[in-house]
Design a protein around this motif. Sequence first.
Motif, PDB file in Angstrom:
ATOM      1  N   SER A  39      29.800  40.423  26.566  1.00 59.86           N
ATOM      2  CA  SER A  39      30.334  40.621  25.213  1.00 59.86           C
ATOM      3  C   SER A  39      29.596  39.719  24.236  1.00 59.86           C
ATOM      4  O   SER A  39      29.078  38.667  24.609  1.00 59.86           O
ATOM      5  N   LYS A  40      29.572  40.136  22.981  1.00 67.11           N
ATOM      6  CA  LYS A  40      28.852  39.359  21.969  1.00 67.11           C
ATOM      7  C   LYS A  40      29.708  38.232  21.381  1.00 67.11           C
ATOM      8  O   LYS A  40      29.194  37.305  20.771  1.00 67.11           O
ATOM      9  N   ALA A  41      31.025  38.334  21.546  1.00 65.20           N
ATOM     10  CA  ALA A  41      31.921  37.364  20.915  1.00 65.20           C
ATOM     11  C   ALA A  41      33.010  36.948  21.904  1.00 65.20           C
ATOM     12  O   ALA A  41      33.370  37.706  22.814  1.00 65.20           O
ATOM     13  N   ALA A  42      33.527  35.748  21.707  1.00 67.95           N
ATOM     14  CA  ALA A  42      34.547  35.203  22.608  1.00 67.95           C
ATOM     15  C   ALA A  42      35.792  34.804  21.826  1.00 67.95           C
ATOM     16  O   ALA A  42      35.704  34.378  20.666  1.00 67.95           O
ATOM     17  N   VAL A  43      36.929  34.927  22.489  1.00 73.62           N
ATOM     18  CA  VAL A  43      38.212  34.543  21.896  1.00 73.62           C
ATOM     19  C   VAL A  43      38.949  33.613  22.844  1.00 73.62           C
ATOM     20  O   VAL A  43      39.082  33.894  24.040  1.00 73.62           O
ATOM     21  N   LEU A  44      39.407  32.510  22.289  1.00 69.61           N
ATOM     22  CA  LEU A  44      40.219  31.532  23.010  1.00 69.61           C
ATOM     23  C   LEU A  44      41.678  31.743  22.602  1.00 69.61           C
ATOM     24  O   LEU A  44      41.996  31.702  21.414  1.00 69.61           O
ATOM     25  N   LEU A  45      42.552  32.002  23.567  1.00 69.25           N
ATOM     26  CA  LEU A  45      43.983  32.125  23.291  1.00 69.25           C
ATOM     27  C   LEU A  45      44.682  30.843  23.746  1.00 69.25           C
ATOM     28  O   LEU A  45      44.524  30.420  24.898  1.00 69.25           O
ATOM     29  N   ILE A  46      45.436  30.243  22.839  1.00 70.26           N
ATOM     30  CA  ILE A  46      46.115  28.969  23.126  1.00 70.26           C
ATOM     31  C   ILE A  46      47.619  29.225  23.130  1.00 70.26           C
ATOM     32  O   ILE A  46      48.205  29.604  22.117  1.00 70.26           O
ATOM     33  N   SER A  47      48.215  29.014  24.270  1.00 69.78           N
ATOM     34  CA  SER A  47      49.589  29.451  24.528  1.00 69.78           C
ATOM     35  C   SER A  47      50.640  28.660  23.761  1.00 69.78           C
ATOM     36  O   SER A  47      50.365  27.614  23.159  1.00 69.78           O
ATOM     37  N   ASP A  48      51.855  29.160  23.849  1.00 69.79           N
ATOM     38  CA  ASP A  48      53.009  28.370  23.427  1.00 69.79           C
ATOM     39  C   ASP A  48      53.355  27.397  24.550  1.00 69.79           C
ATOM     40  O   ASP A  48      52.582  27.231  25.506  1.00 69.79           O
ATOM     41  N   VAL A  49      54.502  26.751  24.462  1.00 71.69           N
ATOM     42  CA  VAL A  49      54.848  25.679  25.416  1.00 71.69           C
ATOM     43  C   VAL A  49      55.021  26.183  26.843  1.00 71.69           C
ATOM     44  O   VAL A  49      55.029  25.392  27.784  1.00 71.69           O
ATOM     45  N   PHE A  50      55.138  27.513  27.013  1.00 70.30           N
ATOM     46  CA  PHE A  50      55.366  28.047  28.358  1.00 70.30           C
ATOM     47  C   PHE A  50      54.076  28.283  29.139  1.00 70.30           C
ATOM     48  O   PHE A  50      54.113  28.635  30.309  1.00 70.30           O
ATOM     49  N   PRO A  74      43.150  28.994  28.649  1.00 71.17           N
ATOM     50  CA  PRO A  74      43.198  27.799  29.492  1.00 71.17           C
ATOM     51  C   PRO A  74      44.627  27.286  29.737  1.00 71.17           C
ATOM     52  O   PRO A  74      45.545  27.547  28.954  1.00 71.17           O
ATOM     53  N   ASP A  75      44.751  26.544  30.820  1.00 75.02           N
ATOM     54  CA  ASP A  75      46.013  25.856  31.121  1.00 75.02           C
ATOM     55  C   ASP A  75      45.962  24.474  30.483  1.00 75.02           C
ATOM     56  O   ASP A  75      45.544  23.502  31.116  1.00 75.02           O
ATOM     57  N   PHE A  76      46.398  24.393  29.242  1.00 72.14           N
ATOM     58  CA  PHE A  76      46.362  23.114  28.526  1.00 72.14           C
ATOM     59  C   PHE A  76      47.414  22.125  29.034  1.00 72.14           C
ATOM     60  O   PHE A  76      47.399  20.964  28.650  1.00 72.14           O
ATOM     61  N   PHE A  77      48.299  22.592  29.901  1.00 80.30           N
ATOM     62  CA  PHE A  77      49.398  21.724  30.359  1.00 80.30           C
ATOM     63  C   PHE A  77      49.210  21.244  31.799  1.00 80.30           C
ATOM     64  O   PHE A  77      50.121  20.668  32.385  1.00 80.30           O
ATOM     65  N   TYR A  78      48.043  21.523  32.377  1.00 81.55           N
ATOM     66  CA  TYR A  78      47.705  21.000  33.706  1.00 81.55           C
ATOM     67  C   TYR A  78      48.796  21.305  34.734  1.00 81.55           C
ATOM     68  O   TYR A  78      49.226  20.438  35.503  1.00 81.55           O
ATOM     69  N   GLY A  79      49.250  22.562  34.739  1.00 85.69           N
ATOM     70  CA  GLY A  79      50.251  22.972  35.717  1.00 85.69           C
ATOM     71  C   GLY A  79      51.661  22.496  35.415  1.00 85.69           C
ATOM     72  O   GLY A  79      52.544  22.584  36.282  1.00 85.69           O
ATOM     73  N   ASP A  80      51.888  22.000  34.191  1.00 87.96           N
ATOM     74  CA  ASP A  80      53.201  21.460  33.841  1.00 87.96           C
ATOM     75  C   ASP A  80      53.704  22.057  32.520  1.00 87.96           C
ATOM     76  O   ASP A  80      53.920  21.344  31.545  1.00 87.96           O
ATOM     77  N   PRO A  81      53.896  23.394  32.484  1.00 87.51           N
ATOM     78  CA  PRO A  81      54.436  23.998  31.257  1.00 87.51           C
ATOM     79  C   PRO A  81      55.880  23.575  31.045  1.00 87.51           C
ATOM     80  O   PRO A  81      56.527  23.030  31.960  1.00 87.51           O
ATOM     81  N   TYR A  82      56.383  23.838  29.864  1.00 87.46           N
ATOM     82  CA  TYR A  82      57.759  23.461  29.555  1.00 87.46           C
ATOM     83  C   TYR A  82      58.756  24.316  30.354  1.00 87.46           C
ATOM     84  O   TYR A  82      58.655  25.543  30.392  1.00 87.46           O
ATOM     85  N   VAL A  83      59.699  23.645  31.005  1.00 92.69           N
ATOM     86  CA  VAL A  83      60.787  24.311  31.736  1.00 92.69           C
ATOM     87  C   VAL A  83      62.096  23.826  31.117  1.00 92.69           C
ATOM     88  O   VAL A  83      62.462  22.655  31.269  1.00 92.69           O
ATOM     89  N   PRO A  84      62.788  24.691  30.379  1.00 93.97           N
ATOM     90  CA  PRO A  84      63.967  24.248  29.624  1.00 93.97           C
ATOM     91  C   PRO A  84      65.019  23.517  30.454  1.00 93.97           C
ATOM     92  O   PRO A  84      65.661  22.585  29.967  1.00 93.97           O
ATOM     93  N   GLU A  85      65.188  23.911  31.720  1.00 90.60           N
ATOM     94  CA  GLU A  85      66.232  23.296  32.541  1.00 90.60           C
ATOM     95  C   GLU A  85      65.892  21.861  32.948  1.00 90.60           C
ATOM     96  O   GLU A  85      66.775  21.098  33.354  1.00 90.60           O
TER      97      GLU A  85
END
Length: 238
Positions: A39-50, A74-85
Amino acid sequence: MAGSQCCENPPALSSSSGDGNVLESFGGLKTYIAGSSDSKAAVLLISDVFGYEAPNLRKLADKTAAAGFFVVVPDFFYGDPYVPEKLPITTWIGSHGTDKGFEDAKPVIAALKSKGFSAIGAAGFCWGGKVVAELAKADELKAAVMLHPSLVTVDDTKAIKVPLAVLGAELDKISPPELLKQFEEVLSSNSEVDSYVKIFPGVVHGWTVRYDVDDEAAVQNAEEAHKDMIDWFTKHLK
């Protein structure tokens, strides 16, 4: 600031969701990849807290890839996303700040550039919206989209250096329409940077990625925002 709306409708995370692949390291982060490296262009998607294992987010990555982009989540949370409980959002944010997300995003963008992508855009959801704001202020991108952003300020919008679309919710307590209209005033006064702000009626914070797939109206609202996002990248990256 991050509030209770940040945490409503948590997704059922799935490490196997999506049609793409997970790389153990892309720019130093475990990353979901979709689309062709030709592809000629790239898109980075940055998640919410989950985090990056949310099925609706990966579905959007696949949809963006189908529009002709190489997409990284990417996994910006290093395997530690927010878990409400487990703990309050304010405690979790203390060790998962958007400032760290901004620093972690830079090597991801560098990795994209090293693969030959010069046209790179980023979209941020909730928590990710603030990271995208920082990247757009630092001129790291060619185009940016914020979807129901959290933590973004009017001062942030004053410093934006790249084309920016802001997709907001009418019923958003975190970035309410009053704030979004201030963003619009600031952005529209900067004739050097293309921008637009759109407020979706009748939807709540998180509607673009935390919708019920069985709710036809919710899916339709989310898909309208997805199309707006992809159209913005098509306009400014291709």
